[in-house]
Scaffold this motif. Structure first.
Motif, PDB file in Angstrom:
ATOM      1  N   LYS A   9       0.809  -1.058   0.205  1.00  0.00           N
ATOM      2  CA  LYS A   9       0.381  -0.102   0.082  1.00  0.00           C
ATOM      3  C   LYS A   9       1.048   1.449   0.169  1.00  0.00           C
ATOM      4  O   LYS A   9       2.061   1.856   0.844  1.00  0.00           O
ATOM      5  N   LYS A  10       0.259   2.345  -0.840  1.00  0.00           N
ATOM      6  CA  LYS A  10       1.269   3.455  -0.084  1.00  0.00           C
ATOM      7  C   LYS A  10       1.596   4.038   0.495  1.00  0.00           C
ATOM      8  O   LYS A  10       2.362   4.422   0.922  1.00  0.00           O
ATOM      9  N   GLU A  11       0.317   3.890   1.871  1.00  0.00           N
ATOM     10  CA  GLU A  11       0.976   4.352   3.276  1.00  0.00           C
ATOM     11  C   GLU A  11       2.207   3.589   3.915  1.00  0.00           C
ATOM     12  O   GLU A  11       2.656   3.985   4.350  1.00  0.00           O
ATOM     13  N   GLU A  14       5.332   5.169   2.097  1.00  0.00           N
ATOM     14  CA  GLU A  14       5.857   6.040   2.705  1.00  0.00           C
ATOM     15  C   GLU A  14       6.219   5.319   4.085  1.00  0.00           C
ATOM     16  O   GLU A  14       7.099   6.399   4.408  1.00  0.00           O
ATOM     17  N   SER A  24      11.461   4.611  -2.475  1.00  0.00           N
ATOM     18  CA  SER A  24      10.218   3.679  -2.401  1.00  0.00           C
ATOM     19  C   SER A  24      10.421   3.038  -3.977  1.00  0.00           C
ATOM     20  O   SER A  24       9.428   1.509  -3.700  1.00  0.00           O
ATOM     21  N   LYS A  28       9.672  -1.231  -3.809  1.00  0.00           N
ATOM     22  CA  LYS A  28       8.826  -2.244  -4.050  1.00  0.00           C
ATOM     23  C   LYS A  28       9.163  -3.288  -4.598  1.00  0.00           C
ATOM     24  O   LYS A  28       8.893  -4.383  -5.051  1.00  0.00           O
TER      25      LYS A  28
END
Ligand SMILES: [Ca+2]
Ligand SMILES: [Ca+2]
Ligand SMILES: [Ca+2]
Length: 184
Positions: A9-11, A14, A24, A28
């Protein structure tokens, strides 16, 4: 934590970006690799050892120590978050993070203190790996002498325990003694 099965997830990206030294894109890539090695999203001890071997850490004793440090919540498995945090301190850590990492390695039971018994256990295993300690000048080291010397230097308040703070100060003041004992 949370989303163990889907993509990252994006959060989460972060959060991991602020708590590790990976960006990032690297996160990934690591996540993809992690999920490929472990579709369930968590790895157990033997899977971890397999990954460490692939990364060039072939010694099984060291692999076990590393597993214990990576497994922050001590549940016997390593999730992605634990994996990248451990990897970050191990491979990209600041000097302070590396000192903390080494400290956790020695602190076998995670009590927050290094005892002589923990030191002995680690050095005994190292002895088996590398034979007898011999200094550059050819002097042989006795295991107990080495531990006593280590504690004389590090254990500032002489209570028989080395705290993280004592370990940090001792390491900075005495880089030589640490050099000889360094596992990584
Ligand atoms: Ca864990
Ligand atoms: Ca301990
Ligand atoms: Ca102490």
């Amino acid at each position: 934590m949370g989303n163990q099965l889907g993509s990252l997830k994006k959060e989460e990206v972060e959060l991991l970006q602020t708590s590790t030294h990976f960006d990032s894109r690297e996160l990934k890539t690591l996540y993809k690799q992690f999920r490929k090695d472990s579709p369930s999203g968590i790895i157990n001890r033997s899977e971890f050892k397999e990954i460490m071997s692939q990364m060039g850490v072939g010694d099984t004793f060291l692999q076990d120590l590393l597993f214990n440090v990576f497994d922050k919540n001590k549940d016997g498995t390593i999730n992605f978050q634990e994996f990248v945090c451990g990897l970050s301190s191990l491979t990209r850590g600041t000097p302070e993070e590396k000192i903390e990492f080494a400290f956790s390695l020695y602190d076998l039971d995670g009590s927050g203190y290094i005892t002589k018994m923990e030191m002995e256990k680690i050095l005994e295993s190292m002895y088996k790996l590398v034979g007898t300690f011999v200094t550059c000048s050819g002097k042989k080291f006795d295991l107990q002498d080495l531990i006593d010397q280590f504690f004389d230097t590090m254990d500032e308040n002489a209570d028989g325990f080395i705290s993280l703070e004592e370990y940090k100060r001792g390491t900075l003041k005495n880089p030589d003694i640490i050099q000889g004992l360094k596992l990584i």
